[in-house]
Design an enzyme around this catalytic site. Structure first.
Site, PDB file in Angstrom:
ATOM      1  CG  ASP A  54     -30.229  52.952  98.537  1.00  0.00           C
ATOM      2  OD1 ASP A  54     -31.092  52.516  99.312  1.00  0.00           O
ATOM      3  OD2 ASP A  54     -30.470  53.299  97.362  1.00  0.00           O
ATOM      4  CG  ASP A  93     -37.367  54.693  96.556  1.00  0.00           C
ATOM      5  OD1 ASP A  93     -36.570  55.601  96.831  1.00  0.00           O
ATOM      6  OD2 ASP A  93     -37.006  53.533  96.281  1.00  0.00           O
TER       7      ASP A  93
HETATM    8  C1  DGJ Z   1     -33.319  53.276  96.172  1.00  0.00           C
HETATM    9  C2  DGJ Z   1     -33.339  54.681  96.677  1.00  0.00           C
HETATM   10  O1  DGJ Z   1     -34.375  54.882  97.571  1.00  0.00           O
HETATM   11  C3  DGJ Z   1     -33.420  55.617  95.496  1.00  0.00           C
HETATM   12  O2  DGJ Z   1     -33.529  56.938  95.920  1.00  0.00           O
HETATM   13  C4  DGJ Z   1     -32.208  55.421  94.639  1.00  0.00           C
HETATM   14  O3  DGJ Z   1     -31.075  55.805  95.361  1.00  0.00           O
HETATM   15  C5  DGJ Z   1     -32.114  53.971  94.203  1.00  0.00           C
HETATM   16  N1  DGJ Z   1     -32.197  53.066  95.322  1.00  0.00           N
HETATM   17  C6  DGJ Z   1     -30.837  53.731  93.467  1.00  0.00           C
HETATM   18  O4  DGJ Z   1     -30.627  52.418  93.196  1.00  0.00           O
END
Ligand code: DGJ
Length: 745
Positions: free
Chosen positions: A480, A550
């Site tokens: 991430d 997301d």
């Molecule tokens: C952003 C990601 O896109 C999510 O899927 C998740 O992993 C969060 N960060 C966790 O902090």
């Protein structure tokens, strides 16, 4: 087969295969002129008529006593600014005397089989020398001694050219590269619709269009990542081109940092397309003996519309940019605990989620954010990549072994580039973050960006990750990156090299990816940046899939996945079924629609299946069984967009197997209506002579019927619902399975 021919008499290069021609020549001032890029044309020795030279008012000319030769409108390969050309250049170099004028003249060329690697950078590749040919053109600026190498690779079977440039300082003075684009493509007219993939967090890669006009049209990022807002991809389509027909040129940059793709239409409608590292703030010092390699850009030509362009990118990026064990393998169906628990989990809770998922047929359990250091929320822990023993008493090793004992694989989340101030790593190395002396250091989500331009920083993160991966049973990593870069400055670089930091940072990211993927070749990497903030070809080289957004709402995802598919293969599009009401837009969509959207991607679940009622669990089991049966086709078949969510209430896309005997058509309607018009989808890519059985509704049609009249998608929303037909609600969807009948030819 690719041919690269050099016509000595006219100093003309012709690169071609069955689909495309790329033509250029040495101009009379020694610079490289561009002649043609498009559908394959016959080879001949002389195309000099394509260099149209006219004296024009208010024009400056290169040669004394000559009023014909000016670079102002001439199409070129790698132009400079200020020597009769006033357009934005491909290269700009600041010299010790303050001048920025360069004069790169042709010196020679080399043709090789295959394609060389670009050191430290992601790039397309060949698997055998026979798949492509590469041309290197050598140029030199006599005054500074700076050498320029232009690289062109043409792949045998693809309508694509991969390009990059390498600059080497063979002189005795220091040079500063202020602009070094990967590609410059001067097109002879401006009759294009510019298409870009733009958006924001949770609505990435929406298709936006505009008409090219005199002046500049551009997309860019100066955030340190390729960004949610823009993507390093642009398509130029002829106004009459559609998804299925017409001329399109696609430009894509294999890079994950600051970039710019720009079209500049000049006063005479010549369109200059440039793609590369963003020149703003870029300043790379080249000391004598040093060289700089630009990232690679790929330009695709299609005469079969946007789908033709996308399919070329899908094949090239899916098979010759993505690499490794997982490249050609159907992806595991996963369950991710993020939306199920956020930071609020215990080992017991995780095991319950995993156990239920296993019962339904899920293959991989992914533990997301919150497992390490003191990470109980957003304020602490990033940088401390060791398990929080209060939550996970037996560490990651213990948890991963328990998950494997269920018969599932285990995956883990990292955010390697970041640190919280409340972390052991930061307390030990407060100077390891990107920060400008004497200035405020801004945070994003309470986190700071580690200076990945420094080798010792990358080494330290590598060591922590390597330890966990070696000790535990990890099959998948989600990498991430949850903020963009601010106050970009590296403590260890001298003042005149601070303009290098953004690029050095990305090279550090690539280096860490490289080391980890080499050490753990069977681990599946999924890239992520707060969803789709770094969904770009650069990362595809290391991570064959990326979390697309997301936003997991099925309706929102139609647009996100439709846009993403313009350039990126379905196998790369991370997509999950999540709960309703959806956590991003609070919408309730039917479970089948959530799955019908997510199955055109890597597919997984982002919820706690224990909370679903029994009948939904049965549905989930069927979805997983369906995905297992068809994922190879869904992820690696030939993908066609049929109806756009940006243009109406209905979306249709489909995938066809290589032998054209099976096709899956995804039909989605956002809002229901009453007494709706007839609806059909004119399919593509089927065999016109095969009779297809439609497993969804039991009809039989030849491929030519389905592609010309179309697949009828009218349903009960057209009037009175016939007995036994599927219910019609908002957010309706269905997958039509088309199977060719034996001997139907
Ligand atoms: C952003 C990601 O896109 C999510 O899927 C998740 O992993 C969060 N960060 C966790 O902090």
């Amino acid at each position: 087969m690719t041919e690269i021919i050099f016509h000595e008499e006219t100093k003309t290069f012709h690169l071609y295969n069955d689909k495309i021609s790329y033509l250029m020549c040495v101009l009379e001032n020694g610079h490289m002129g561009h002649l043609y890029f498009g559908k394959k044309i016959h080879d001949k020795a002389d195309f000099s008529y394509l260099v149209e030279k006219y004296g024009r008012p208010m024009t400056s000319y290169v040669f004394e006593n000559d009023r014909t030769f000016s670079l102002e409108h001439i199409r070129q390969e790698y132009p400079v600014y200020g020597s009769t050309d006033y357009r934005h250049p491909a290269v700009e170099i600041l010299q010790e005397n303050g001048s920025r004028i360069m004069d790169f003249r042709y010196e020679g060329y080399e043709i090789t089989e295959g394609k060389p690697e670009l050191k430290g950078l992601p790039a397309t590749y060949t698997e055998s020398g026979k798949e492509a040919k590469t041309l290197k053109i050598f140029l030199k600026d006599g005054l500074t001694g700076c050498r320029l190498e232009l690289l062109y690779t043409v792949f045998d079977s693809e309508a694509a050219v991969a390009r990059s440039a390498c600059l080497r300082n063979e002189g005795s003075e220091n040079l500063h590269l202020l602009t070094a684009m990967s590609l410059n493509l001067d097109l002879p007219d401006k009759d294009y619709i510019w298409m870009q993939l733009s958006g924001a967090w949770a609505r990435e890669r929406h298709v936006k269009k505009r008409i090219l006009e005199q002046g500049i049209t551009a997309v860019d990022s100066r955030r340190g990542n390729s960004s949610h807002e823009q993507n390093p991809f642009v398509a130029l389509k002829r106004p009459n081109a559609t998804e299925g027909a017409g001329e399109v040129i696609g430009v894509s940059l294999i890079y994950s940092g600051n970039f710019r793709i720009q079209a500049e239409v000049d006063t005479h409608d010549v369109t200059r397309v440039t793609a590369g590292i963003h020149p703003d703030g870029f300043d790379w010092k080249l000391e004598p003996g040093e060289e700089f390699q630009t990232p690679e850009a790929v330009v695709v030509y299609s005469e079969k519309g946007l789908n033709g362009m996308s399919q070329t990118f899908h094949r090239l990026y899916g098979r010759r940019l993505a690499r490794g064990f997982w490249r050609d393998r159907p992806r595991p169906i996963l369950i991710n605990n993020w939306e199920a628990t956020y930071f609020n989990f215990t080992e017991e809770k995780l095991l319950k989620i995993a156990e239920k998922a296993r019962e339904c047929g899920v293959e991989l359990f992914v533990l997301d954010d919150g497992w390490f250091g003191k990470r109980n929320g957003e304020h602490a822990g990033l940088g401390d990549w060791y398990a929080n023993r209060e939550r996970l008493p037996e560490g990651i090793r213990g948890l991963s072994e328990k998950i494997e004992a269920f018969g599932m694989k285990f995956g883990l989340w990292f955010e390697p580039e970041m640190v919280n101030k409340d972390s052991d790593l930061y307390r030990e190395h407060p100077d390891w973050i990107l920060q400008t002396p004497g200035r405020n250091t801004s945070h994003g989500r309470y986190q700071y960006v580690l200076d990945f331009s420094r080798e010792e920083v990358v080494d330290c993160i590598y060591a922590m990750m390597e330890k966990i991966l070696s000790e535990s049973r990890i099959s998948y990593i989600k990498w991430d990156m949850n903020r963009s870069i601010t106050e970009c400055y590296s403590a260890t670089l001298p003042p005149d090299r601070q303009g290098e930091v953004f690029h050095r940072y990305i090279l550090g990211v690539y280096d860490l990816y490289d080391r980890l993927t080499k050490k753990f070749p069977q681990v599946l990497f999924e890239s992520c940046a707060s969803g789709g903030g770094r969904f770009d070809p650069g990362l595809l080289y290391y991570a064959p899939q990326g979390w697309a957004s997301d936003d997991s709402d099925a309706v929102e995802r139609l647009k996100i996945q439709y846009g993403t598919s313009m350039c990126y293969p379905v196998s790369s599009i991370g997509s999950h079924v999540s709960v309703v009401p959806n956590h991003q837009v609070f919408r309730n969509t039917p479970l089948h629609t959530r799955a019908n959207v997510a199955c055109f991607g890597t597919f997984g679940y982002e919820l706690d299946l224990n909370r679903l009622p029994e009948e939904e669990l049965e549905e989930v089991k069927k979805q997983i069984a369906f995905m297992k049966e068809y994922r190879e086709l869904l992820q690696f078949g030939t993908f066609y967009r049929i109806k756009s969510p940006f243009e109406g209430n209905e979306t249709v896309w489909m995938t066809v197997s290589d032998d054209q005997k099976t096709a899956l058509v995804g039909y989605y309607r956002v809002l229901n209506g009453s007494n709706q018009p007839y609806s059909r989808a004119r399919l593509q890519g089927l065999n016109p002579n095969l009779l297809y059985e439609n497993i969804y509704n039991g009809t039989e049609n030849y491929g030519d019927e389905l592609m010309n009249y179309g697949l009828i998608t009218t349903d009960g929303s057209a009037g009175e619902l016939p007995a036994g037909s599927a219910s019609c609600t908002d957010f309706e969807s269905r997958i039509y399975i088309l199977r060719a009948k034996e001997n139907s030819r």
